[in-house]
Motif scaffolding. Structure first.
Motif, mmCIF file in Angstrom:
data_model
loop_
_atom_site.group_PDB
_atom_site.id
_atom_site.type_symbol
_atom_site.label_atom_id
_atom_site.label_comp_id
_atom_site.label_asym_id
_atom_site.label_seq_id
_atom_site.Cartn_x
_atom_site.Cartn_y
_atom_site.Cartn_z
ATOM 1 N N VAL A 262 0.833 -1.200 0.000
ATOM 2 C CA VAL A 262 0.000 0.000 0.000
ATOM 3 C C VAL A 262 0.870 1.254 0.000
ATOM 4 O O VAL A 262 0.641 2.171 -0.769
ATOM 5 C CB VAL A 262 -0.961 0.027 1.201
ATOM 6 N N SER A 263 1.887 1.310 0.867
ATOM 7 C CA SER A 263 2.621 2.563 1.057
ATOM 8 C C SER A 263 4.109 2.405 0.807
ATOM 9 O O SER A 263 4.687 1.337 1.000
ATOM 10 C CB SER A 263 2.388 3.103 2.475
ATOM 11 N N SER A 264 4.725 3.521 0.390
ATOM 12 C CA SER A 264 6.156 3.546 0.093
ATOM 13 C C SER A 264 6.788 4.794 0.694
ATOM 14 O O SER A 264 6.342 5.906 0.437
ATOM 15 C CB SER A 264 6.385 3.544 -1.419
ATOM 16 N N ALA A 265 7.805 4.590 1.522
ATOM 17 C CA ALA A 265 8.588 5.697 2.065
ATOM 18 C C ALA A 265 10.024 5.206 2.249
ATOM 19 O O ALA A 265 10.469 4.331 1.506
ATOM 20 C CB ALA A 265 7.968 6.227 3.356
ATOM 21 N N MET A 266 10.743 5.708 3.243
ATOM 22 C CA MET A 266 12.168 5.422 3.310
ATOM 23 C C MET A 266 12.640 4.767 4.601
ATOM 24 O O MET A 266 13.589 4.002 4.588
ATOM 25 C CB MET A 266 12.964 6.723 3.123
ATOM 26 N N GLU A 267 12.015 5.067 5.727
ATOM 27 C CA GLU A 267 12.710 4.894 7.004
ATOM 28 C C GLU A 267 12.393 3.639 7.801
ATOM 29 O O GLU A 267 13.156 3.270 8.709
ATOM 30 C CB GLU A 267 12.404 6.111 7.899
ATOM 31 N N ASP A 268 11.293 2.970 7.567
ATOM 32 C CA ASP A 268 10.729 2.114 8.603
ATOM 33 C C ASP A 268 11.487 0.816 8.851
ATOM 34 O O ASP A 268 11.453 0.283 9.959
ATOM 35 C CB ASP A 268 9.258 1.833 8.292
ATOM 36 N N THR A 269 12.186 0.273 7.839
ATOM 37 C CA THR A 269 13.005 -0.901 8.129
ATOM 38 C C THR A 269 14.216 -0.518 8.982
ATOM 39 O O THR A 269 14.688 -1.326 9.792
ATOM 40 C CB THR A 269 13.462 -1.592 6.835
ATOM 41 N N GLY A 270 14.711 0.700 8.832
ATOM 42 C CA GLY A 270 15.793 1.172 9.708
ATOM 43 C C GLY A 270 15.321 1.334 11.135
ATOM 44 O O GLY A 270 16.037 0.994 12.088
ATOM 45 N N THR A 271 14.103 1.853 11.295
ATOM 46 C CA THR A 271 13.518 1.982 12.627
ATOM 47 C C THR A 271 13.373 0.611 13.280
ATOM 48 O O THR A 271 13.753 0.414 14.444
ATOM 49 C CB THR A 271 12.153 2.685 12.534
ATOM 50 N N TYR A 272 12.834 -0.340 12.534
ATOM 51 C CA TYR A 272 12.652 -1.683 13.096
ATOM 52 C C TYR A 272 14.003 -2.324 13.437
ATOM 53 O O TYR A 272 14.142 -2.971 14.479
ATOM 54 C CB TYR A 272 11.877 -2.580 12.127
ATOM 55 N N LEU A 273 14.972 -2.171 12.557
ATOM 56 C CA LEU A 273 16.282 -2.776 12.799
ATOM 57 C C LEU A 273 16.863 -2.329 14.133
ATOM 58 O O LEU A 273 17.288 -3.153 14.955
ATOM 59 C CB LEU A 273 17.239 -2.408 11.662
ATOM 60 N N SER A 274 16.874 -1.010 14.376
ATOM 61 C CA SER A 274 17.437 -0.515 15.632
ATOM 62 C C SER A 274 16.629 -0.995 16.829
ATOM 63 O O SER A 274 17.198 -1.379 17.861
ATOM 64 C CB SER A 274 17.512 1.011 15.608
ATOM 65 N N LEU A 275 15.310 -0.968 16.729
ATOM 66 C CA LEU A 275 14.485 -1.443 17.839
ATOM 67 C C LEU A 275 14.729 -2.921 18.109
ATOM 68 O O LEU A 275 14.730 -3.358 19.271
ATOM 69 C CB LEU A 275 13.005 -1.189 17.545
ATOM 70 N N SER A 276 14.943 -3.704 17.056
ATOM 71 C CA SER A 276 15.183 -5.136 17.264
ATOM 72 C C SER A 276 16.508 -5.373 17.983
ATOM 73 O O SER A 276 16.617 -6.280 18.824
ATOM 74 C CB SER A 276 15.156 -5.885 15.930
ATOM 75 N N TRP A 277 17.513 -4.566 17.675
ATOM 76 C CA TRP A 277 18.783 -4.691 18.397
ATOM 77 C C TRP A 277 18.647 -4.217 19.840
ATOM 78 O O TRP A 277 19.196 -4.827 20.760
ATOM 79 C CB TRP A 277 19.868 -3.898 17.676
ATOM 80 N N LEU A 278 17.937 -3.124 20.039
ATOM 81 C CA LEU A 278 17.694 -2.632 21.399
ATOM 82 C C LEU A 278 16.874 -3.630 22.209
ATOM 83 O O LEU A 278 17.064 -3.772 23.422
ATOM 84 C CB LEU A 278 16.974 -1.286 21.337
ATOM 85 N N ASN A 279 15.981 -4.335 21.539
ATOM 86 C CA ASN A 279 15.185 -5.376 22.198
ATOM 87 C C ASN A 279 16.085 -6.490 22.734
ATOM 88 O O ASN A 279 15.854 -7.036 23.823
ATOM 89 C CB ASN A 279 14.180 -5.931 21.194
#
Length: 360
Positions: A262-279
């Motif tokens: 549905v949607s296309s942008a730039m940032e969200d896999t980077g956001t998830y990556l950092s949160l997964s490492w912080l997790n």
């Protein structure tokens, strides 16, 4: 930027922040209930044309400001435990900013919900300008192999194909290691249920006129609405019917037919990556991430206009920016307020839908 370079950037940002935090660590970190993640602002924080952050600054009680190593300062409503972040545009900035915040000793983020609230290009087959989509799948549009379209074999539909495979959409592909992330299904369904009947703003005559051009796409002509739909995150601002077809197939490919582009942008896999490492180190709970994107423009042109013409026109200003940021604020605020209102429960138990008893 390659994923390897992105990861190196995150490690550097983490090392710098940890050395800074060792000297500045407060005695008691501030507990945060919800972090709203925005990506950009057009100009000033208040009083001019609004980007993703400005409405939060103007309409929320963000009375505390915290200097931040990232793109802009952090803003906190200390009474409600709401923290608002502006990451900057692009996967590298979002990954670095989320990592920096996640390791910031001034805040306790162990129980925080993270809500991305930003604009995006939308597939006109699925939704209209001003609409809002909750994503369950985040698919990376950069982590792959590519051959220029002028040099690809004649039987290849695209020059883009998954790493360690032999051709586009090769079924013999490895398990995703950054190409796709799946959010908590129950939390996404709950957020959608909270917001699916909202009446979204539709007062922009320019946006209405642009929607009307899409005579071959029924959903593109509808008034704005809330839906569930998945996300492609890519640093390149792509556009056009052929690329739109690629995005649909790319999401289908990596989600094994479970996702819908549905949607296309730039940032969200980077956001998830950092949160997964912080997790992994107990700083955050990545299962508490929500991604909401609202349509500021379409990912392909209407009939009679070329992809180049339409993209260049959008460079002068997205046709639906104003109503997209309004929709993002309205829909995200509904979920933010419910999380804060029900904090006695949601601090320790994720919201979910119960088939027999309804919302919990």
């Amino acid at each position: 930027m390659s994923k390897q370079r992105l990861q190196q950037s995150c490690v550097i940002a983490l090392a710098v922040l940890m050395s800074w935090g060792a000297a500045a660590e407060p005695s008691e970190p501030i507990p945060v209930k919800v972090v709203v993640v925005t990506m950009f602002e057009v100009g000033a924080d208040e009083g001019d044309r609004a980007g993703e952050f400005q409405l939060w600054k103007e309409r929320r009680n963000l009375t505390q400001t915290f200097p931040f190593m990232g793109y802009r300062d952090l803003y906190l409503d200390p009474d409600k435990g709401l923290l608002v972040l502006v990451t900057g545009i692009g996967t590298a900035r979002s990954a670095a900013a989320i990592m920096a915040l996640g390791m910031d000793p001034r805040f306790d983020l162990t129980k925080s919900y993270w809500l991305v609230a930003g604009i995006a290009g939308f597939d006109p087959e699925e939704a209209s300008i001003g609409s809002a989509a909750w994503a369950e799948y985040l698919v990376d549009g950069d982590l792959s192999h590519e051959i220029d379209a002028r040099e690809i074999p004649e039987d290849w539909p695209f020059g883009y194909f998954a790493r360690y495979t032999k051709r586009p959409f090769d079924t013999d592909k490895p398990a995703p290691t950054g190409e796709m992330y799946q959010l908590n299904t129950g939390l996404v369904d709950w957020a959608f249920q909270q917001t699916k009947n909202l009446s979204l703003p539709d007062t922009d005559a320019h946006a209405k006129a642009h929607r009307a051009l899409y005579t071959e796409h029924v959903n593109a002509r509808r008034p704005p609405f809330v839906l569930k739909g998945d996300h492609v995150a890519a640093l390149t601002f792509w556009h056009g019917a052929l690329m739109n077809d690629w995005a649909n197939q790319w999401v289908d490919y990596w989600t094994e037919g479970q996702g819908e582009f549905v949607s296309s942008a730039m940032e969200d896999t980077g956001t998830y990556l950092s949160l997964s490492w912080l997790n992994r180190v107990g700083r955050v709970d990545v299962s508490r991430l929500l991604v909401l994107r609202t349509a500021s423009n379409y990912t392909m042109p209407p009939p009679g206009i070329t992809a180049a013409e339409n993209l260049l026109a959008e460079n002068k200003g997205y046709s639906g920016l104003a109503i997209a940021v309004e929709s993002a604020y309205l829909v995200a605020s509904t979920v933010v307020d419910e999380l804060i209102r029900g904090w006695d429960v949601y601090a320790d138990q994720l919201p979910r839908l119960d088939d027999e008893e309804g919302l919990r």
